[in-house]
Scaffold this motif. Structure first.
Motif, PDB file in Angstrom:
ATOM      1  N   LEU A 130       0.831  -1.213   0.000  1.00 22.11           N
ATOM      2  CA  LEU A 130       0.000   0.000   0.000  1.00 22.11           C
ATOM      3  C   LEU A 130       0.864   1.261   0.000  1.00 22.11           C
ATOM      4  O   LEU A 130       0.542   2.257  -0.672  1.00 22.11           O
ATOM      5  N   LEU A 131       1.960   1.237   0.747  1.00 22.20           N
ATOM      6  CA  LEU A 131       2.866   2.381   0.764  1.00 22.20           C
ATOM      7  C   LEU A 131       3.519   2.588  -0.609  1.00 22.20           C
ATOM      8  O   LEU A 131       3.691   3.730  -1.064  1.00 22.20           O
ATOM      9  N   LEU A 132       3.860   1.502  -1.278  1.00 21.11           N
ATOM     10  CA  LEU A 132       4.439   1.617  -2.610  1.00 21.11           C
ATOM     11  C   LEU A 132       3.416   2.152  -3.608  1.00 21.11           C
ATOM     12  O   LEU A 132       3.758   2.948  -4.500  1.00 21.11           O
ATOM     13  N   LEU A 133       2.161   1.742  -3.473  1.00 21.02           N
ATOM     14  CA  LEU A 133       1.112   2.286  -4.338  1.00 21.02           C
ATOM     15  C   LEU A 133       0.959   3.788  -4.119  1.00 21.02           C
ATOM     16  O   LEU A 133       0.789   4.561  -5.080  1.00 21.02           O
ATOM     17  N   GLU A 134       1.010   4.205  -2.864  1.00 24.63           N
ATOM     18  CA  GLU A 134       0.918   5.628  -2.547  1.00 24.63           C
ATOM     19  C   GLU A 134       2.078   6.396  -3.177  1.00 24.63           C
ATOM     20  O   GLU A 134       1.892   7.475  -3.764  1.00 24.63           O
ATOM     21  N   ALA A 135       3.281   5.848  -3.090  1.00 19.82           N
ATOM     22  CA  ALA A 135       4.440   6.491  -3.698  1.00 19.82           C
ATOM     23  C   ALA A 135       4.319   6.508  -5.221  1.00 19.82           C
ATOM     24  O   ALA A 135       4.718   7.483  -5.869  1.00 19.82           O
ATOM     25  N   ALA A 136       3.754   5.449  -5.807  1.00 25.81           N
ATOM     26  CA  ALA A 136       3.607   5.377  -7.261  1.00 25.81           C
ATOM     27  C   ALA A 136       2.701   6.485  -7.779  1.00 25.81           C
ATOM     28  O   ALA A 136       2.966   7.088  -8.828  1.00 25.81           O
ATOM     29  N   VAL A 137       1.641   6.770  -7.049  1.00 24.82           N
ATOM     30  CA  VAL A 137       0.738   7.851  -7.448  1.00 24.82           C
ATOM     31  C   VAL A 137       1.481   9.182  -7.448  1.00 24.82           C
ATOM     32  O   VAL A 137       1.360   9.993  -8.375  1.00 24.82           O
ATOM     33  N   GLY A 138       2.285   9.408  -6.420  1.00 18.73           N
ATOM     34  CA  GLY A 138       3.050  10.646  -6.333  1.00 18.73           C
ATOM     35  C   GLY A 138       4.049  10.803  -7.471  1.00 18.73           C
ATOM     36  O   GLY A 138       4.272  11.911  -7.969  1.00 18.73           O
ATOM     37  N   LEU A 139       4.648   9.694  -7.908  1.00 22.48           N
ATOM     38  CA  LEU A 139       5.625   9.749  -8.992  1.00 22.48           C
ATOM     39  C   LEU A 139       4.964   9.932 -10.354  1.00 22.48           C
ATOM     40  O   LEU A 139       5.580  10.494 -11.275  1.00 22.48           O
ATOM     41  N   SER A 140       3.740   9.460 -10.497  1.00 21.13           N
ATOM     42  CA  SER A 140       3.092   9.442 -11.806  1.00 21.13           C
ATOM     43  C   SER A 140       2.210  10.654 -12.082  1.00 21.13           C
ATOM     44  O   SER A 140       1.887  10.937 -13.238  1.00 21.13           O
ATOM     45  N   VAL A 141       1.830  11.379 -11.042  1.00 19.61           N
ATOM     46  CA  VAL A 141       0.798  12.401 -11.203  1.00 19.61           C
ATOM     47  C   VAL A 141       1.233  13.546 -12.106  1.00 19.61           C
ATOM     48  O   VAL A 141       0.403  14.165 -12.787  1.00 19.61           O
ATOM     49  N   ASP A 142       2.522  13.852 -12.154  1.00 22.90           N
ATOM     50  CA  ASP A 142       2.987  14.987 -12.967  1.00 22.90           C
ATOM     51  C   ASP A 142       3.136  14.646 -14.446  1.00 22.90           C
ATOM     52  O   ASP A 142       3.289  15.547 -15.277  1.00 22.90           O
ATOM     53  N   ALA A 143       3.131  13.389 -14.788  1.00 20.52           N
ATOM     54  CA  ALA A 143       3.253  12.977 -16.198  1.00 20.52           C
ATOM     55  C   ALA A 143       2.302  11.812 -16.460  1.00 20.52           C
ATOM     56  O   ALA A 143       2.728  10.684 -16.738  1.00 20.52           O
ATOM     57  N   PRO A 144       1.001  12.060 -16.398  1.00 16.03           N
ATOM     58  CA  PRO A 144       0.028  10.963 -16.530  1.00 16.03           C
ATOM     59  C   PRO A 144       0.070  10.259 -17.875  1.00 16.03           C
ATOM     60  O   PRO A 144      -0.191   9.056 -17.958  1.00 16.03           O
ATOM     61  N   VAL A 145       0.415  10.990 -18.948  1.00 14.98           N
ATOM     62  CA  VAL A 145       0.462  10.361 -20.267  1.00 14.98           C
ATOM     63  C   VAL A 145       1.575   9.317 -20.321  1.00 14.98           C
ATOM     64  O   VAL A 145       1.393   8.218 -20.854  1.00 14.98           O
ATOM     65  N   VAL A 146       2.744   9.672 -19.765  1.00 18.69           N
ATOM     66  CA  VAL A 146       3.860   8.719 -19.724  1.00 18.69           C
ATOM     67  C   VAL A 146       3.476   7.505 -18.883  1.00 18.69           C
ATOM     68  O   VAL A 146       3.759   6.356 -19.257  1.00 18.69           O
ATOM     69  N   ALA A 147       2.837   7.749 -17.753  1.00 22.06           N
ATOM     70  CA  ALA A 147       2.415   6.644 -16.885  1.00 22.06           C
ATOM     71  C   ALA A 147       1.422   5.735 -17.598  1.00 22.06           C
ATOM     72  O   ALA A 147       1.533   4.503 -17.533  1.00 22.06           O
ATOM     73  N   LEU A 148       0.457   6.333 -18.286  1.00 19.60           N
ATOM     74  CA  LEU A 148      -0.529   5.528 -19.012  1.00 19.60           C
ATOM     75  C   LEU A 148       0.135   4.705 -20.111  1.00 19.60           C
ATOM     76  O   LEU A 148      -0.239   3.555 -20.348  1.00 19.60           O
ATOM     77  N   GLY A 149       1.151   5.288 -20.768  1.00 22.29           N
ATOM     78  CA  GLY A 149       1.886   4.532 -21.773  1.00 22.29           C
ATOM     79  C   GLY A 149       2.598   3.336 -21.160  1.00 22.29           C
ATOM     80  O   GLY A 149       2.604   2.244 -21.733  1.00 22.29           O
TER      81      GLY A 149
END
Length: 367
Positions: A130-149
């Motif tokens: 759960l902590l890693l999921l929380e960190a993943a959201v923080g890392l991905s939020v600024d570049a959602p298109v890259v994350a979705l890719g």
């Protein structure tokens, strides 16, 4: 083409295509965690890779088996999400190494596992997921298109039956993007020194993290791995022997800039699934880590797309969460797993572990 020779301790060591592909089974979760750790803390990635390279080879030769050598996920996960600094992570690694060496030497691993209780260990796994999921959201939020890719790549590979390989593909894509931005690094031998990334800090958080990690390590990296050695390879390897080798690894690797490492049943199963049958897989993977250490530079790491790191952490978190729930067979155990996991996310993993152990002891009194 396969090459082989005899190991005095166990089986014949082979160097073949299946051993090479099997070696990749242990890197699926290792590399994403190491890259994320280096991107979020002061750790020196080349020194960490040297540690992994050396001890992959050491334990592959010693046991003659493709034993997993992977990060201690609870401690590394806490460092990635900011709950532990690297000096605190180093301190926790030394503490964990000392404890594992002692309990293995005196044959206490089995007794400790019975006291802690498997649902509590699984709850710690869930908390870290759960902590890693929380960190993943923080890392991905600024570049959602890259994350979705990145998620699209993972989904595409999963649909054709190569879900684990998708992580390496995403990691490779991020590496290509980093090279395109920062250029190809000049090979450089990591500096030699004692605690090159920071002196260990023996404060409160390392002790709490160590307590939580030991539950996972004793259950998954010692006992479960010992059972798998018999199930998959027909080899009698004791949990106490594995505990001692993990303790020695931590005590030797952390002072040279490494991170806390352990064996793991998941990594061993991954190597087996990808074709590894001997310690030759460890030798090949260890040489790969050592080669990677020569070309891993700070500028290259800084250029790695953090949104793709978020994707990698989601995959690791889901795998860890799946492992947490897989063996749960009754409602009481499920409640403990979820309770420890949620409390670890909301408050503190160490406190959740202690309270979970107390709850397990209380609920088990009447049995």
């Amino acid at each position: 083409m396969a090459y082989s020779f005899r190991s005095d301790r166990a089986t014949e060591l082979e160097f073949s295509t299946s051993e090479l592909t099997g070696a990749l089974g242990d890197s699926v979760t290792v590399l994403p965690l190491l890259v994320a750790l280096a991107a979020t803390t002061s750790v020196s990635l080349p020194h960490v890779l040297v540690g992994f390279g050396v001890f992959q080879i050491v334990w592959g030769l010693y046991y003659g088996l493709p034993l997993s050598v992977e990060p201690m996920k609870a401690l590394v996960g806490l460092a990635i999400v900011g709950s532990l600094s690297y000096p605190e992570l180093a301190a926790a690694g030394l503490l964990a190494g000392g404890v594992l060496l002692v309990v293995g030497q005196f044959g206490l691993v089995g007794r400790l596992q019975r006291v802690v209780g498997e649902p509590v260990v699984r709850g710690v796994q869930l908390a870290v997921a759960l902590l890693l999921l929380e960190a993943a959201v923080g890392l991905s939020v600024d570049a959602p298109v890259v994350a979705l890719g990145g998620f699209a790549v993972v989904a595409a590979f999963a649909l054709v039956g190569y879900r684990q390989a998708s992580v390496l593909v995403v990691l490779a894509l991020g590496g290509v993007a980093a090279v395109a931005t920062a250029g190809v690094p000049t090979p450089r031998v990591p500096t030699v020194g004692v605690f090159p990334a920071g002196t260990p800090a023996f404060t409160g958080p390392p002790l709490e993290g160590t307590i939580a990690q030991l539950g996972m390590t004793i259950g998954n990296a010692a006992i479960a791995t010992a059972l798998l050695c018999g199930d998959l390879y027909n080899r009698d390897v004791s949990a106490d022997s594995l505990s001692k080798s993990m303790g020695a690894t931590c005590l030797a690797a952390v002072p040279i800039g490494g991170v806390p490492m352990c064996h793991g049943s998941g990594g061993l199963a991954g190597k087996y699934a990808f074709g590894a049958r001997t310690g030759g897989a460890n030798v090949l993977l260890g040489l790969g880590y050592l080669a990677l250490a020569l070309v891993t530079a700070g500028a290259l790491l800084a250029a790695f797309p953090v949104a793709l790191l978020g994707v990698l952490l989601v995959v690791v978190a889901l795998e860890l969460g799946r492992a947490a729930f897989a063996p749960v067979s009754d409602g009481r155990s499920l409640a403990l797993v979820i309770g420890v996991g949620v409390l670890g996310l909301a408050v503190n993993v160490g406190l959740a572990f202690v309270l979970g152990a107390v709850a397990f002891w209380w609920l088990s009194r009447g049995e």
